[in-house]
Design a protein around this motif. Structure first.
Motif, mmCIF file in Angstrom:
data_model
loop_
_atom_site.group_PDB
_atom_site.id
_atom_site.type_symbol
_atom_site.label_atom_id
_atom_site.label_comp_id
_atom_site.label_asym_id
_atom_site.label_seq_id
_atom_site.Cartn_x
_atom_site.Cartn_y
_atom_site.Cartn_z
ATOM 1 N N VAL A 399 51.323 59.938 -30.632
ATOM 2 C CA VAL A 399 51.777 60.679 -31.803
ATOM 3 C C VAL A 399 50.619 61.493 -32.396
ATOM 4 N N ARG A 400 50.912 62.755 -32.726
ATOM 5 C CA ARG A 400 49.912 63.657 -33.303
ATOM 6 C C ARG A 400 49.896 63.537 -34.836
ATOM 7 N N ASP A 401 48.875 64.097 -35.464
ATOM 8 C CA ASP A 401 48.780 64.049 -36.920
ATOM 9 C C ASP A 401 49.946 64.773 -37.593
ATOM 10 N N ASP A 402 50.327 65.939 -37.054
ATOM 11 C CA ASP A 402 51.448 66.648 -37.676
ATOM 12 C C ASP A 402 52.743 65.847 -37.542
ATOM 13 N N GLN A 403 52.870 65.065 -36.477
ATOM 14 C CA GLN A 403 54.048 64.211 -36.320
ATOM 15 C C GLN A 403 53.994 63.029 -37.283
ATOM 16 N N LEU A 404 52.798 62.469 -37.506
ATOM 17 C CA LEU A 404 52.674 61.415 -38.506
ATOM 18 C C LEU A 404 53.081 61.928 -39.883
ATOM 19 N N ASP A 405 52.758 63.179 -40.164
ATOM 20 C CA ASP A 405 53.173 63.760 -41.446
ATOM 21 C C ASP A 405 54.695 63.799 -41.561
ATOM 22 N N ARG A 406 55.358 64.198 -40.482
ATOM 23 C CA ARG A 406 56.826 64.238 -40.494
ATOM 24 C C ARG A 406 57.413 62.826 -40.624
ATOM 25 N N ILE A 407 56.821 61.892 -39.920
ATOM 26 C CA ILE A 407 57.283 60.498 -39.996
ATOM 27 C C ILE A 407 57.168 59.985 -41.425
ATOM 28 N N ALA A 408 56.035 60.259 -42.068
ATOM 29 C CA ALA A 408 55.837 59.810 -43.443
ATOM 30 C C ALA A 408 56.824 60.496 -44.389
ATOM 31 N N ARG A 409 57.051 61.777 -44.177
ATOM 32 C CA ARG A 409 57.931 62.539 -45.077
ATOM 33 C C ARG A 409 59.345 61.979 -45.072
ATOM 34 N N HIS A 410 59.820 61.549 -43.920
ATOM 35 C CA HIS A 410 61.193 61.062 -43.795
ATOM 36 C C HIS A 410 61.270 59.538 -43.778
ATOM 37 N N ARG A 411 60.133 58.877 -44.007
ATOM 38 C CA ARG A 411 60.084 57.412 -44.072
ATOM 39 C C ARG A 411 60.663 56.756 -42.819
ATOM 40 N N ILE A 412 60.347 57.335 -41.699
ATOM 41 C CA ILE A 412 60.767 56.779 -40.411
ATOM 42 C C ILE A 412 59.844 55.613 -40.067
ATOM 43 N N LEU A 413 60.409 54.580 -39.463
ATOM 44 C CA LEU A 413 59.639 53.396 -39.097
ATOM 45 C C LEU A 413 59.047 53.571 -37.698
ATOM 46 N N VAL A 414 57.906 52.961 -37.481
ATOM 47 C CA VAL A 414 57.251 53.014 -36.162
ATOM 48 C C VAL A 414 56.853 51.608 -35.751
ATOM 49 N N SER A 415 57.281 51.211 -34.556
ATOM 50 C CA SER A 415 56.795 49.972 -33.949
ATOM 51 C C SER A 415 55.800 50.359 -32.865
ATOM 52 N N PHE A 416 54.516 50.171 -33.164
ATOM 53 C CA PHE A 416 53.448 50.594 -32.251
ATOM 54 C C PHE A 416 53.197 49.545 -31.165
ATOM 55 N N PHE A 417 53.013 50.040 -29.935
ATOM 56 C CA PHE A 417 52.637 49.188 -28.806
ATOM 57 C C PHE A 417 51.114 49.166 -28.738
ATOM 58 N N VAL A 418 50.495 48.489 -29.699
ATOM 59 C CA VAL A 418 49.047 48.565 -29.868
ATOM 60 C C VAL A 418 48.298 47.917 -28.715
ATOM 61 N N LYS A 419 48.944 47.012 -27.977
ATOM 62 C CA LYS A 419 48.232 46.342 -26.886
ATOM 63 C C LYS A 419 47.875 47.280 -25.738
ATOM 64 N N HIS A 420 48.453 48.479 -25.741
ATOM 65 C CA HIS A 420 48.029 49.478 -24.755
ATOM 66 C C HIS A 420 46.536 49.742 -24.853
ATOM 67 N N VAL A 421 45.991 49.680 -26.064
ATOM 68 C CA VAL A 421 44.562 49.950 -26.248
ATOM 69 C C VAL A 421 43.735 49.024 -25.364
ATOM 70 N N HIS A 422 44.120 47.754 -25.322
ATOM 71 C CA HIS A 422 43.359 46.803 -24.511
ATOM 72 C C HIS A 422 43.728 46.876 -23.036
ATOM 73 N N TYR A 423 45.012 46.810 -22.733
ATOM 74 C CA TYR A 423 45.423 46.642 -21.344
ATOM 75 C C TYR A 423 45.296 47.918 -20.512
ATOM 76 N N TRP A 424 45.436 49.094 -21.126
ATOM 77 C CA TRP A 424 45.355 50.347 -20.355
ATOM 78 C C TRP A 424 44.417 51.371 -20.972
ATOM 79 N N GLY A 425 43.682 50.999 -22.014
ATOM 80 C CA GLY A 425 42.862 51.984 -22.712
ATOM 81 C C GLY A 425 41.878 52.700 -21.812
ATOM 82 N N ASP A 426 41.190 51.975 -20.935
ATOM 83 C CA ASP A 426 40.212 52.604 -20.044
ATOM 84 C C ASP A 426 40.886 53.616 -19.124
ATOM 85 N N ARG A 427 42.069 53.267 -18.632
ATOM 86 C CA ARG A 427 42.764 54.167 -17.708
ATOM 87 C C ARG A 427 43.434 55.328 -18.443
#
Length: 559
Positions: A399-427
């Protein structure tokens, strides 16, 4: 008071609570209670009556509420907090992974030949003609850096249809027997939203992407009831051991119509499954929702606290690892590939609008920023300013910053798959996205700065479920190779904890029942060996889960 059934390490003292106001049948005391209640964020003890929280406070006050035969659990300095809520996972398929006779999980540096040999060994006792299904291979970890093909799998067996599912869940590899069973031949066209991999001669090579891979699932014979129940039990036990008390099943329908709901009810009725379930109907398997004008009320069950159909799940694109997530800037380095949308944008918008009119919350899988553009276009009309149906984006990796702005404006919820940072971050950094975009995957700090309400998840079986690992990923941004990826997008462990508790409860309209230790809330509690919000964030994933309580009943206890 009875303390005979207190867990190891709990008090068996002869404390006697006053008889007055004897209402609590369970009291946890002598530790740190992280309530997630802004009005009283910390306490020392919590009292439970039946399946709900009676009160939280200091030791003396809570022990004074105990009935004569109440169970007392001495925390001994440990930490109690609300049971974790996993907002995106696949319990049955996680159970399949745990129950599999063939494990395709790739070890770093393993070769295609090593993987194939494990498959060969695993099918020795499988009767001829039966399907062999394995999960978890990762082409980027294989020494050859490629997917296996039917040329690799055909020598294993001419008698069994063989399927290896990619770790992402969006790709599979089949042998010729399975390819024929699915009906893909040399002249077969790619299915809508899918791709048939081909060799240099244009013939199918056994690698199937997205809708083509999903077609395989429809050909595998359905499991018998006992197998389903066993797999739900295995998954449930693993969730409880991780402190998870509520799970969002992000794709109900893979076993056919209402069958999964029936299996869930049976598993809960028989005690095989003790976690709460919030189900999201997988739209491709529930196309009749719109023409039949079905609403959430048509799926109401006897106990909505235990099992409830919460919404509808749509998949907008694929996975970054499979290069099927839709990116606006193409894949790294300077690759012309930009992934794929599984639904045309206008169809996505039409579908979201129709489901919204029927009162459905819609959760849309979107990994690539190109897909997120399409999702936001689809959401903005029905969401309006307040997003009353709480539409949500799943994964939201690039997600880009301009998209985060749209998400915030419309109060859309986000479930982040944060474990990607660890399991695939290097790749992601080296193979898929490049350093700049990889550093911004799962931009939690950017979302938090905008006031976006987000949850965190594991997408099990894609990654292991423990939420403490997810909190560690959010706070450390540490890759499997030991690098820090996007340090400026890290958030404190306490903020990440909300993504598995109070904020996660909001995603399924459970914020008045789950996610906090507060009077009147359901008594779902995880007891941890230490406070995850104190001390070194790098140690959070190593904290043990000692006890998990669901509805006031001990459902898991570490020996």
């Amino acid at each position: 008071m009875s303390t005979n059934n207190a867990p190891e390490g709990s008090s068996s003292s002869s404390r006697t609570a006053p008889a007055t106001r004897a209402a609590a049948d369970l009291v946890l005391f002598g530790g740190t209670v992280l309530t997630q209640d802004p009005g009283r964020p910390r306490a020392a003890a919590v009292a439970v009556a039946g399946n709900t929280i009676l009160d939280v406070g200091d030791d003396a006050a809570m022990l004074a509420l105990a009935a004569p035969d109440a169970r007392l659990i001495d925390l001994g300095g440990r930490t109690a907090l609300p049971g974790f809520i996993e907002t995106h996972t696949h319990p049955y398929f996680y159970g399949v992974r745990l129950d599999a006779s063939v494990d395709a999980t790739t070890r770093p540096g393993e070769s295609v030949g090593d993987l194939v040999e494990r498959v060969r060994e695993g099918i020795r006792c499988v009767p001829a003609g039966e399907w062999v299904v394995a999960h978890g291979y990762d082409d980027t970890l294989l020494a050859e850096g490629r997917h296996p093909t039917l040329a690799d799998l055909d020598p294993v067996s001419a008698d069994h249809p063989v399927v290896l599912h990619h770790v992402s869940g969006h790709i599979c590899v089949v042998n010729s027997v399975a390819l024929r069973a699915v009906g893909f031949a040399d002249a077969s066209a790619d299915p809508p939203g899918g791709l048939i991999g081909r060799d240099e001669h244009g013939r199918p090579n056994g690698v199937l992407y997205e809708a083509a891979a999903f077609a395989v699932n429809g050909c595998v014979p359905p499991p018998d009831a006992e197998s389903v129940q066993r797999r739900l039990r295995l998954a449930g036990e693993a969730f409880l051991a991780a402190g998870i008390t509520c799970v969002h099943d992000a794709a109900i329908g893979g076993l056919g119509g209402t069958a999964e709901l029936d299996h869930y009810r049976l598993a809960q009725d028989t005690g095989r499954l003790r976690t709460r379930i919030r189900g999201y109907l997988f739209h491709p398997r529930w196309s009749r929702l719109i023409p039949d004008r079905l609403t959430p009320n048509d799926f109401a069950g006897p106990d909505p606290d235990l099992l409830r159909v919460a919404g509808v799940k749509i998949v907008a694109d694929g996975s970054i690892q499979g290069r099927t997530a839709r990116l606006t800037g193409g894949y790294h380095p300077g690759c012309a590939e930009d992934g794929m949308l599984l639904l045309p944008p206008e169809q996505l918008t039409e579908t979201v609008g129709a489901l919204s009119e029927l009162g459905w919350q819609v959760a849309v899988h979107g990994n690539g920023d190109g897909a997120i553009d399409a999702i936001l276009d689809a959401f903005e009309g029905p969401a309006g300013v307040d997003n009353p149906l709480r539409h949500r984006i799943e994964h939201c990796q690039t997600v880009r910053d301009d998209q985060l702005d749209r998400i915030a404006r419309h109060r859309i919820l986000v479930s982040f798959f944060v474990k990607h940072v660890h399991y695939w971050g290097d790749r992601h950094r080296d193979l898929f996205l490049g350093p700049e975009r990889a550093a911004r995957i799962s931009p939690l700090a950017g979302a938090d700065a905008r006031g976006i309400r987000f949850a965190l998840h594991s997408d099990a079986p894609v990654t292991p479920p423990p939420p403490l690992e997810g909190i560690w990923c959010a706070a450390s941004r540490r890759t499997s190779g030991g690098a820090v990826l996007g340090a400026d997008q890290a958030v404190p462990a306490g903020r990440a904890l909300r993504g598995y508790t109070s904020d996660a409860a909001y995603f399924s309209f459970d914020e008045d029942r789950l996610g906090r230790l507060r009077p009147g809330y359901l008594a779902d509690i995880a007891v941890l060996a230490a406070d995850p919000t104190a001390g070194d964030p790098m140690s959070v994933r190593d904290i043990g889960v000692d006890t998990t309580i669901v509805g006031g009943q001990v459902a898991y206890q570490r020996s």
